[in-house]
Design an enzyme around this catalytic site. Sequence first.
Site, PDB file in Angstrom:
ATOM      1  N   THR A   1       0.842  -1.207   0.000  1.00 37.43           N
ATOM      2  CA  THR A   1       0.000   0.000   0.000  1.00 37.43           C
ATOM      3  C   THR A   1       0.871   1.248   0.000  1.00 37.43           C
ATOM      4  O   THR A   1       2.034   1.224   0.384  1.00 37.43           O
ATOM      5  CB  THR A   1      -0.938   0.021   1.215  1.00 37.43           C
ATOM      6  OG1 THR A   1      -0.171   0.032   2.413  1.00 37.43           O
ATOM      7  CG2 THR A   1      -1.866  -1.178   1.208  1.00 37.43           C
ATOM      8  N   ASP A   2       0.267   2.346  -0.418  1.00 39.59           N
ATOM      9  CA  ASP A   2       0.979   3.617  -0.435  1.00 39.59           C
ATOM     10  C   ASP A   2       0.556   4.472   0.757  1.00 39.59           C
ATOM     11  O   ASP A   2      -0.176   4.011   1.630  1.00 39.59           O
ATOM     12  CB  ASP A   2       0.764   4.339  -1.766  1.00 39.59           C
ATOM     13  CG  ASP A   2      -0.700   4.659  -2.048  1.00 39.59           C
ATOM     14  OD1 ASP A   2      -1.517   4.688  -1.099  1.00 39.59           O
ATOM     15  OD2 ASP A   2      -1.029   4.882  -3.219  1.00 39.59           O
ATOM     16  N   GLN A   3       0.987   5.695   0.775  1.00 37.69           N
ATOM     17  CA  GLN A   3       0.710   6.581   1.892  1.00 37.69           C
ATOM     18  C   GLN A   3      -0.786   6.885   2.038  1.00 37.69           C
ATOM     19  O   GLN A   3      -1.239   7.300   3.096  1.00 37.69           O
ATOM     20  CB  GLN A   3       1.491   7.887   1.699  1.00 37.69           C
ATOM     21  CG  GLN A   3       1.629   8.713   2.944  1.00 37.69           C
ATOM     22  CD  GLN A   3       2.615   9.850   2.762  1.00 37.69           C
ATOM     23  OE1 GLN A   3       3.069  10.120   1.662  1.00 37.69           O
ATOM     24  NE2 GLN A   3       2.946  10.510   3.849  1.00 37.69           N
ATOM     25  N   MET A   4      -1.560   6.629   1.002  1.00 39.12           N
ATOM     26  CA  MET A   4      -3.003   6.877   1.045  1.00 39.12           C
ATOM     27  C   MET A   4      -3.777   5.645   1.501  1.00 39.12           C
ATOM     28  O   MET A   4      -4.996   5.617   1.404  1.00 39.12           O
ATOM     29  CB  MET A   4      -3.492   7.321  -0.334  1.00 39.12           C
ATOM     30  CG  MET A   4      -2.872   8.619  -0.805  1.00 39.12           C
ATOM     31  SD  MET A   4      -3.408   9.103  -2.468  1.00 39.12           S
ATOM     32  CE  MET A   4      -2.519   7.916  -3.480  1.00 39.12           C
TER      33      MET A   4
ATOM     34  N   VAL B   1      -3.827   2.776   0.030  1.00 39.10           N
ATOM     35  CA  VAL B   1      -4.377   2.172  -1.179  1.00 39.10           C
ATOM     36  C   VAL B   1      -3.299   1.281  -1.782  1.00 39.10           C
ATOM     37  O   VAL B   1      -2.115   1.623  -1.764  1.00 39.10           O
ATOM     38  CB  VAL B   1      -4.793   3.275  -2.182  1.00 39.10           C
ATOM     39  CG1 VAL B   1      -5.153   2.696  -3.536  1.00 39.10           C
ATOM     40  CG2 VAL B   1      -5.946   4.094  -1.620  1.00 39.10           C
TER      41      VAL B   1
END
Length: 140
Positions: free
Chosen positions: A15-18, A20
Site C-alpha cells: 500500500t501507499d501513503q493513502m 491504497v
Amino acid sequence: MFSHDNQLRVRYAETDQMDVVYHGNYAQYFEASRAEAIRQLGFTYKDMEALGVVMPVVELHVKFIRPAHYDDLLTIKTILKELPADHRIEFHQEVYNEKQKLLTVGRVVLYFMNAATKEKTIMPAVLQERLKPFFPGSGD
C-alpha cells in the site's frame, strides 16, 4: 471459457501513503493468479519452461474502479475467453474485495516463445489438451 479464482491478502508493504494498493502491484497480483490458474490444470510455468517455452507479457491493460486496502482479502478471477490458436494468449482478470465489489479489471496478453531462439511458437500441446474441455467446439 476457462475461469479460475485465486485469493490474495493485501500486505502492508503493497500500500501507499493513502492506504491504497499501489497500482504497480496489480501486475504481480495478475501474474500470481495466472500461474495458479495454470496450476489448477495440472501444469505449471516451470513445466512450460522445461519444454523450452517462455511467456513474456506483451500487453498489460488495467482499469482501476475502486481501491483495495491493507489486509483486504482479494479474489482475482482469471478468465480465458478463447482457446489460443497461435502464439498469443489473452487473459482477462477481475479483482474483487470481500464484499464482492469489483475493484479492478485487466487484460494481459502474452506470447508463447521458444526459450532458445526467442521466436514465437504455439502453446505446448499438453496445456492445449488440458484447456480444450473448457472450449466446446474448439476442434481437434
